[in-house]
Design a protein around this motif. Structure first.
Motif, short mmCIF file in Angstrom:
data_model
loop_
_atom_site.label_atom_id
_atom_site.label_comp_id
_atom_site.label_asym_id
_atom_site.label_seq_id
_atom_site.Cartn_x
_atom_site.Cartn_y
_atom_site.Cartn_z
N GLN A 38 0.73 7.54 -6.14
CA GLN A 38 -0.66 7.95 -6.16
C GLN A 38 -0.84 9.43 -6.46
O GLN A 38 -0.25 10.29 -5.83
N LEU A 58 2.43 1.68 -3.52
CA LEU A 58 1.47 2.25 -4.45
C LEU A 58 1.24 3.72 -4.13
O LEU A 58 1.06 4.55 -5.03
N ARG A 116 -6.99 7.78 -5.19
CA ARG A 116 -6.49 7.60 -3.84
C ARG A 116 -7.61 7.57 -2.81
O ARG A 116 -7.48 7.00 -1.73
N LEU A 145 -7.29 4.21 -11.70
CA LEU A 145 -7.04 2.88 -11.14
C LEU A 145 -8.23 1.97 -11.41
O LEU A 145 -8.07 0.78 -11.69
N HIS A 205 0.84 -1.21 0.00
CA HIS A 205 0.00 0.00 0.00
C HIS A 205 0.87 1.25 0.00
O HIS A 205 0.60 2.22 -0.72
N ALA A 236 1.40 0.99 -11.71
CA ALA A 236 1.26 2.41 -11.41
C ALA A 236 1.82 3.27 -12.54
O ALA A 236 1.25 4.30 -12.90
N LEU A 253 -5.05 8.02 -9.63
CA LEU A 253 -4.98 6.70 -9.04
C LEU A 253 -6.07 6.48 -8.00
O LEU A 253 -6.00 5.55 -7.21
N SER A 312 -7.53 0.12 -4.55
CA SER A 312 -6.11 -0.12 -4.26
C SER A 312 -5.91 -1.51 -3.70
O SER A 312 -5.00 -2.24 -4.11
#
Length: 1081
Positions: free
Chosen positions: A556, A552, A562, A596, A549, A586, A560, A568
């Motif tokens: 972000q 990633l 977030r 994403l 996490h 990514a 993405l 995620s």
């Protein structure tokens, strides 16, 4: 005047005081009522040295009822000079407060001790000391400032302050606490990018930075979020979250300005009481204890960073006192050393260390060809293991699948090693090929300036090895990266009858294991164990969910998503927490400007789309230029090595790639030509490369979906995917048994593989005998499990193939047709079942003979069909014929003979005649006793006998005996077959009927409703068993005097039975008569 409270003592600031005013004069200017409780603690020139004014700080011992300064004066915003030297000022020290802190109170250990004001001027008398404050209050403030606003304001005010005080080139030391550290980082990066700013000068004027509890990788904001979610400070709080885009931006920007900085990183070791909103509406630290900034967040692990841990919490870490774990002395020494090149300070130096001779420093080599990743995701457990191992041993290997982060860990370790061992050499040796290994040794020889390094006649490998062997050369670290090729270091011995000497292997050129330290990265665990030893190998597994996490989070952005943690989480799980796969995904999202969510949609569309995503090669500057940046291309290196070194292992991997990826038994992988040793070493090779793992049961193997898809892509590139799919289908077909009860355990274990390979049969048009054989055995298993419709699909395909390749009357074709007829029977298509059974029976009589076991099975099945069509005489006659033949051919206790006896008893029972019930009971008792002995108590046939006998007891009004047997059968079927199996539901129905007969209506209704709902979900709305359940429930309603419900439900039964069975079917007639009787009543 601006103030800060510390208990009952208030400290506030006075400005624009005329030059020449003394402390005594200033003190006398206060009202006599409070004068004795006010102390002038500081009187110093203001920040504008061109103006003749002073700045003062006062301490005020307040009492209840005292009038405190107005709220607008309770601030230390902007710059506050704490000390200004007389004469020349040789450096500026600026302290910036943290989140919800006060520019003065943040640094005060007590109401009377503030180290920046009370101690530092004595130890650094030539330095001007200033505070910098800003509105970082969390409650009561209307400020919507975010971190960038604070840093830009600081830069602007700093620029103004330095201009007013004629100090554009004066060295600067910046001190920050918590949020103040982030302001410093942002300000330095901002000023570095704007040449007009003073901090962008070369050499830079900021010599050093002291961080107190710096949240480089985020602050623990959990407790604050619930309090501040709807306040103006909410956006600022979100910026401080772990791995937020702001954290990433700061770390990326700071990377370019930190190379010349001395950094003292002071981190907390104690948890902090979290914030809670007080009754007065403010904040107080009365919540649970939590670590606000973990050590890993407080440290950057930079080359010139000095870490210091304090036994303090986050709120008190900057409130330094003399003698506090030596921290104050460390700070003073650090500041002096950082600016000693300008010869600024000569008095009261506690510890003076000479800088190392620059010519000697140049000889300390750091040959790591990668820049440091300042946002590296620290894998704490692995680094603790590395440090622990290398302290005891001199060699350590990191093994793991390609892309799991071995080289990145090694790079980070090199930089940390350099900090801890500044005079040690650090070497990086690429070991993926012999050529790269040789080149790395030539570079080492050149950089060490070894005699003969540029002589082509000199053996450079031997030259470097001899240097490593010298007694004085023990302070070094070597990383042997990508040592994946076992044969490059441990070649197979060659038979050499000439007696000529063999060339030395590469492992013989590695430094002695008793000197220095060597860190090896390899995909092949066997290489690591042989080079480092079995006890000094660390298997690098994929990241933990939190580490993944955080990784990633580095990438972000708004694209993405977030704000959607579910996406995620889904992505990270799908990628197996493998770092290379995460960064590749990514980068693809970022480069192609998709969300994403969109990436996940593509990922889940098909396996080919996943392969395309994993094959995209987007360059990563952190990786070796000659390495691949796509998962599939990275793993292809491993596949090719295995194929070259251990072809049998490559064959196993190829087979596993086209099976289900989990629960793969050894039996599916074994080949007739395998020896035990060869088979074991082939499996061991795949495990050594971390491509497969042992399943949770300890008896099977599995591989990650990404490994499976990458292997399939590798097979496609060789144009071998179809041939391996056919081999897999053949292997499973030969292993998958007939799906009868005795084989259920084996069938269950092989079912996922069977379901996988039959798809190859459909898509590739496979017509080999193995395909319909597998389909037939699967169909039997599906039927036994109550999946009748699914069984029909499989068996129809099997019949079609066998007709084409074997002919209509071939025994194997007839087997498949018999399975189809049974399936028709199970799904209530009795006419279709009868027609097919007759066709099969006639063919078997011609082909196999009248008394062949298969012919007798067809006769039995046809008789059973007659029974369910209420054709008692035909059913009994045929079943008697089968029973006599089976006793003669198979024996009296053969399972098939017992089945005929049980079926005959069923025919007797359903005729509902008393003498026939007695005959049925006698047969059923005999069959049950024999089945318990021959089969066992929990065999489905035994349970069927118990069920049938219980029904006979019901017909004889023997309720208790019937109930006892039905309860026993139901509990056993639940355990053996499952709650939703048709036989289990039949037992529930029979038990409900038994309750109904005993007027236990509530118990009966509860079971009927459960049965009806389950059967509708599994069989639809018109199956005969569903109509039976509806009929029984309607009768129950009638017995409970719920006549309206009974009539409505029975009307539905009559309508559906008329449609399904016809108006003249006995069941339809019985339901109609009952309905008419209720209506007429």
């Amino acid at each position: 005047m601006s103030t800060s409270s510390t208990g009952k003592v208030w400290v506030y600031r006075g400005e624009e005081i005329p030059v020449g005013t003394s402390k005594e004069t200033l003190h006398q200017s206060f009202s006599p009522a409070v004068r004795d409780r006010i102390k002038v603690t500081l009187l110093s020139p203001g920040i504008n040295l061109n103006r003749q004014t002073l700045t003062a700080t006062f301490s005020f011992h307040a009492r209840p009822g005292d009038e405190l300064p107005p709220s607008e004066q309770k601030k230390f915003y902007g710059f506050t000079p704490l000390y200004t030297p007389e004469g020349d000022i040789e450096a500026d020290i600026i302290a910036i407060t943290g989140l919800a802190g006060h520019a003065f109170g943040s640094w005060a250990a007590s109401p009377h001790i503030m180290w920046l004001r009370d101690f530092l001027p004595n130890d650094l008398p030539k330095a001007r000391i200033l505070l910098y404050g800003y509105d970082s209050n969390l409650i009561g403030s209307q400020s919507r400032n975010i971190l960038m606003d604070f840093s830009k304001r600081f830069v602007s005010e700093f620029h103004t302050m330095r201009s007013l005080s004629r100090s554009e080139v004066r060295p600067v030391v910046l001190i920050g606490h918590s949020l103040g550290c982030l302001i410093i980082k942002d300000a330095l990066a901002d000023m570095r990018s704007h040449p007009a700013h003073h901090l962008s000068q070369s050499p830079p004027i900021v010599k050093a930075v002291i961080f107190f509890g710096a949240p480089h990788r985020g602050l623990n904001i959990t407790a604050m979020q619930s309090i501040l979610n709807s306040t103006p400070s909410a956006e600022l709080i979100q910026e401080l979250e772990s791995q937020s885009p702001t954290m990433q931006r700061l770390n990326d920007g700071f990377r370019h300005v930190c190379e010349d900085l001395d950094i003292l990183a002071i981190y907390e070791k104690n948890p902090t009481a979290t914030l809670r909103e007080s009754e007065s509406g403010g904040l107080e630290r009365t919540g649970p204890l939590e670590m606000m900034v973990e050590k890993d967040s407080a440290l950057l692990y930079l080359r010139k960073e000095i870490p210091v841990g304090l036994e303090q919490d986050h709120s008190r870490i900057a409130k330094v006192d003399r003698g506090q774990n030596g921290c104050y002395d460390i700070i003073v020494q650090f500041i002096r050393k950082s600016i000693s090149s300008a010869s600024m300070f000569h008095s009261r130096e506690l510890v003076r260390q000479e800088r190392p001779d620059r010519s000697k420093a140049l000889k300390t080599l750091f040959l790591v060809p990668f820049s440091r990743d300042i946002a590296f995701i620290n894998r704490i457990e692995i680094f603790n293991e590395i440090t622990g191992h290398l302290e005891q041993h001199h060699r350590l290997a990191l093994s793991g699948i390609g892309g799991v982060g071995k080289s990145q860990i090694a790079i980070e370790y090199c930089y940390r090693f350099q900090i801890d061992h500044p005079h040690a050499h650090v070497f990086w040796v690429h070991a993926s090929t012999r050529e790269r290994f040789d080149q790395a040794y030539r570079d080492i020889a050149k950089r060490l300036e070894l005699p003969g390094w540029n002589d082509p006649n000199v053996d450079t490998l031997r030259l470097v090895l001899e240097w490593f062997k010298e007694p004085d050369n023990e302070n070094w670290l070597m990383v042997l990266d990508n040592a994946d090729d076992l044969e490059m270091f441990f070649p197979e011995p060659l038979s050499d009858s000439t007696g000529s000497e063999c060339n030395p292997t590469l492992r013989e050129y590695l430094p002695p294991s008793s000197k220095g330290s060597m860190l090896i990265t390899t995909r092949d665990e066997r290489v690591g164990k042989r080079l480092a030893s079995m006890h000094t190998l660390i298997v690098v597994n994929p990241m933990s969910p939190q580490e993944a996490h955080d990784l990633l989070g580095k990438w972000q952005t708004k694209r993405l998503d977030r704000s959607d943690p579910d996406h995620s989480k889904q992505l990270l799980e799908a990628l197996g927490y493998i770092p290379l796969a995460i960064t590749q995904a990514a980068a693809f999202i970022s480069e192609n400007h998709i969300t994403l969510r969109k990436y996940l949609e593509i990922f889940h569309t098909s396996d080919s789309d996943v392969q395309d995503l994993l094959n995209s090669d987007i360059k990563d500057s952190r990786r070796d230029l000659q390495s691949y940046d796509s998962v599939i291309k990275t793993w292809k290196i491993s596949f090719d090595l295995i194929k070259e070194q251990k072809p049998r292992a490559a064959e196993m991997l190829s087979l596993m790639a086209v099976l289900d990826r989990q629960g793969i038994p050894e039996s599916l992988l074994r080949d007739d030509a395998d020896t035990n040793v060869g088979f074991t070493t082939a499996l061991g090779t795949l495990q050594a490369f971390s491509l497969i793992s042992v399943g949770a049961d300890g008896a099977t193997y599995e591989l990650h979906r990404l490994v499976q898809l990458a292997t399939r892509k590798w097979l496609e590139m060789q144009d071998k995917i179809t041939s391996w799919q056919e081999k897999a289908l053949s292997a499973v077909a030969n292993m998958f048994p007939e799906g009868v009860f005795e084989n259920w355990t084996t069938c269950e274990s092989l079912l996922p593989h069977a379901q996988t390979v039959i798809q190859y049969g459909y898509t590739n048009g496979i017509c080999s005998p193995e395909f319909p054989h597998l389909l037939s055995n699967l169909a039997i298993f599906d039927q036994e499990q109550g999946r009748y419709e699914i069984a029909c699909v499989k068996i129809l395909a099997a019949i079609d193939i066998r007709k084409r390749i074997l002919g209509l009357e071939h025994p194997e074709t007839l087997v498949s047709m018999n399975i189809m007829a049974i399936a028709y029977f199970r799904v209530d298509r009795l006419e279709d079942a009868e027609k097919l059974h007759v066709q099969i029976l006639e063919a078997r009589k011609r082909v196999l003979g009248a008394e062949h076991p298969n012919t007798l099975s067809s006769m039995n099945n046809l008789a059973t069909t007659y029974r369910d069509q209420y054709r008692w005489e035909e059913a009994e006659k045929l079943q008697m014929q089968v029973l006599k033949a089976r006793k003669r051919v198979l024996g009296a206790e053969h399972p098939n003979t017992l089945m005929s006896m049980d079926n005959l008893a069923g025919i007797y029972q359903q005729q509902q005649q008393q003498h026939r019930r007695e005959e049925a009971e006698n047969l059923q008792v005999q069959v049950l006793r024999t089945r318990k002995r021959v089969l066992r108590a929990e065999h489905p046939d035994t349970l069927a006998s118990m069920n049938n006998l219980a029904n006979t007891y019901l017909e004889q009004y023997r309720w208790k005996e019937a109930e006892e047997l039905h309860v026993q059968v139901l509990e056993t079927r639940k355990r053996v077959l499952g709650l939703k199996h048709p036989h289990t539901l039949s037992s529930m129905n029979n038990l409900a009927f038994t309750y109904q007969k005993q007027s236990r209506f509530e118990e009966a209704e509860k079971l009927y409703v459960q049965i009806l709902e389950t059967r509708k979900r599994m069989l639809g709305t018109e199956h005969s068993t569903i109509l039976m359940s509806m009929n029984n429930l309607a009768v129950l309603y009638s017995k409970q005097n719920r006549h309206g419900e009974a009539i409505a439900l029975m009307e539905s039964v009559v309508e559906l039975r008329t449609k399904k069975l016809g108006a003249n079917h006995p069941d339809t007639i019985n339901s109609g008569k009952r309905l008419q009787m209720w209506v007429d009543a």
